[in-house]
Design an enzyme around this catalytic site. Structure first.
Site, PDB file in Angstrom:
ATOM      1  CE  LYS A  56     -21.859  53.109 -15.178  1.00  0.00           C
ATOM      2  NZ  LYS A  56     -20.433  53.131 -15.543  1.00  0.00           N
ATOM      3  CB  THR A 116     -11.374  49.563 -18.422  1.00  0.00           C
ATOM      4  OG1 THR A 116     -12.416  50.035 -19.262  1.00  0.00           O
ATOM      5  CG2 THR A 116     -11.479  50.229 -17.072  1.00  0.00           C
ATOM      6  CG  ASN A 122     -13.731  44.267 -19.675  1.00  0.00           C
ATOM      7  OD1 ASN A 122     -13.132  45.303 -19.399  1.00  0.00           O
ATOM      8  ND2 ASN A 122     -13.880  43.858 -20.913  1.00  0.00           N
ATOM      9  CB  SER A 179     -16.377  54.742 -24.788  1.00  0.00           C
ATOM     10  OG  SER A 179     -16.734  53.437 -24.403  1.00  0.00           O
TER      11      SER A 179
END
Ligand code: NAD
Length: 421
Positions: free
Chosen positions: A106, A190, A221, A355
């Site tokens: 991250k 997502t 999002n 991804s």
């Protein structure tokens, strides 16, 4: 005891619990409790007014037992080292629970991105990639989007890294615009994945999705596409909780169901959902207390559900779309109230799965249709849900514990085979 608001301690505690339950050798926890590598960088940006400002950025690479690391980059004023470390740990387990050949990472920059001009945001994005370029590589660790970053930022990441290396490297960042190698379906992935989980929850608990009433905190999002796709599957989204700079937190409620497509249009026009005509305005405090909700989906930020508001929750089921939205103490309360919590590492894994698809397409230079992306995503997440639900039943543990058991077992097996433990 004070509430565990430090997400890093929270993440470590979850891993420890799973290691203990699986009776793993203590060396497994020893390797999993801290990231393998953390880089702290200072990013100088010449602001539009001519002054120089430095921003602090982080990149945490947690564990590489299953493959290269993967994880988003957050631009937010509350970003801390501990938060980035926690998010990288969760990424490791998220990738493992869905069976992706990745470890977790991250990144983050402590900045209120909303206060930057486009020019300043571009400089910060390029500066961040420059600063961490020595530890990233498509085969080692590749960034993606998270709170405060978007496809344009991913485009700048990819362009800057390609300039540093001297040739085009689209696989260095995912969540890019389609024109420069982004994957169809990534932007929605997502939220779409959350809706796939909502459908699976309904099937597993014998609920009719057409009679299911959903409340979502966060219409960014993840929350917005979760809402849209839940409605497409037949559910009713009756409440949306939000935050805006001008009024703070608020919620929009319509017991007959909100028109989500109109909410997209309204937010695009006005910047927020305040006074959305298709519902009535209520406070976020009242949003948590709503008593006719089947599935509550926190899709905003960490620690949304604390001891204080969780005791008032009347929803029957929680599907976590945000990362770490429930404190461990609040989780305990939900457990005592027998409210099942379908955990973040399972339910929001659609983002990293898409991804992964984008990375695969970039490496192969061969692109898939949106139908292929969505159908592969559904297959992967459905299998992950079934594995977690089976573990939950067999081991008589919470769904969160079950997800960690599935994930930790896979990583521990890989580390053992590799000779690390
Ligand atoms: P986002 O910035 O697009 O959306 C967050 C939304 O939450 C915003 O609309 C914001 O106004 C709202 N919000 C902020 N604080 C709030 C509060 N106190 N109450 C109600 N609403 C509030 O971010 P996102 O990309 O949708 O991410 C949301 C969560 O999902 C984060 O925890 C993130 O880490 C996680 N997540 C995101 C992705 C992804 O692909 N974007 C993938 C996996 C997990």
């Amino acid at each position: 005891m004070s509430e565990t608001l430090n997400p890093f301690l929270n993440a470590q505690r979850q891993v420890k619990k799973a290691c203990d339950k699986l009776k793993l050798d203590p060396s497994v926890y020893e390797l999993l409790k801290e990231p393998e590598k953390v880089l702290i960088v200072s990013i100088p940006v010449k602001m539009d007014d001519g002054t120089m400002k430095t921003f602090t950025g982080y990149r945490s690479q947690h564990n590489t037992a299953m493959g290269p690391t993967k994880g988003g980059v957050r631009f937010h004023q509350d970003v801390t080292l501990d938060e980035v470390k926690a998010l990288s740990i969760w990424m490791t387990f998220k990738c493992a629970v869905v069976g992706l050949p990745y470890g977790g990472s991250k990144g983050g920059v402590t900045v209120n991105a909303l206060e930057l001009s486009k020019n300043e945001l571009e400089k910060l994005s390029r500066g961040y990639i420059n600063a961490i370029s020595s530890i990233i590589d498509p085969k080692k660790d590749s960034p993606g989007p998270d709170v405060g970053t978007n496809p344009q930022v991913m485009g700048w990441f990819m362009d800057e890294y390609s300039k540093i290396k001297g040739y085009n490297i689209p696989s260095i960042a995912t969540g890019k615009p389609i024109e420069i190698g982004g994957s169809l379906g990534r932007n929605q992935a997502t939220g779409y994945g959350v809706s796939v989980m909502v459908k699976k929850v309904c099937e597993a608990l014998n609920m009719d999705i057409n009679k299911t009433r959903v409340a979502i905190q966060g219409f960014g999002n993840v929350g917005s596409f979760a809402a849209l796709n839940c409605v497409k599957l037949g559910a009713k989204v009756v409440a949306v909780g939000e935050w805006t700079k001008r009024t703070g937190t608020y919620a929009v409620y319509n017991e007959e169901g909100l028109d989500v497509e109109k909410m997209f249009e309204y937010k695009a026009q006005k910047g927020d959902l305040v006074d959305f005509p298709g519902g009535k305005m209520i406070s976020l405090e009242d949003f948590w207390k709503l008593d006719n909700i089947d599935i509550l989906i926190p899709a905003a930020m960490e620690n949304a559900l604390t001891v204080e508001n969780t005791s008032q929750i009347k929803a029957k089921i929680i599907v976590e779309a945000a990362n770490g939205p429930i404190t461990p103490e609040a989780d305990e309360i939900l457990n005592k109230k027998s409210i099942p919590v379908f955990p973040d590492i399972l339910c929001n894994s659609g983002g990293v799965t898409a991804s992964y698809f984008e990375w695969v397409q970039n490496l192969q230079n061969y692109y898939w249709t949106v139908e292929e992306v969505n159908s592969r995503l559904k297959t992967i997440m459905t299998k992950a849900f079934d594995d977690v639900f089976k573990m939950h039943k067999e081991q008589n543990v919470t769904l969160r514990e079950a997800a960690y058991l599935c994930a930790v077992k896979r990583i521990a097996d890989a580390m053992k085979i590799r000779g690390w433990v």
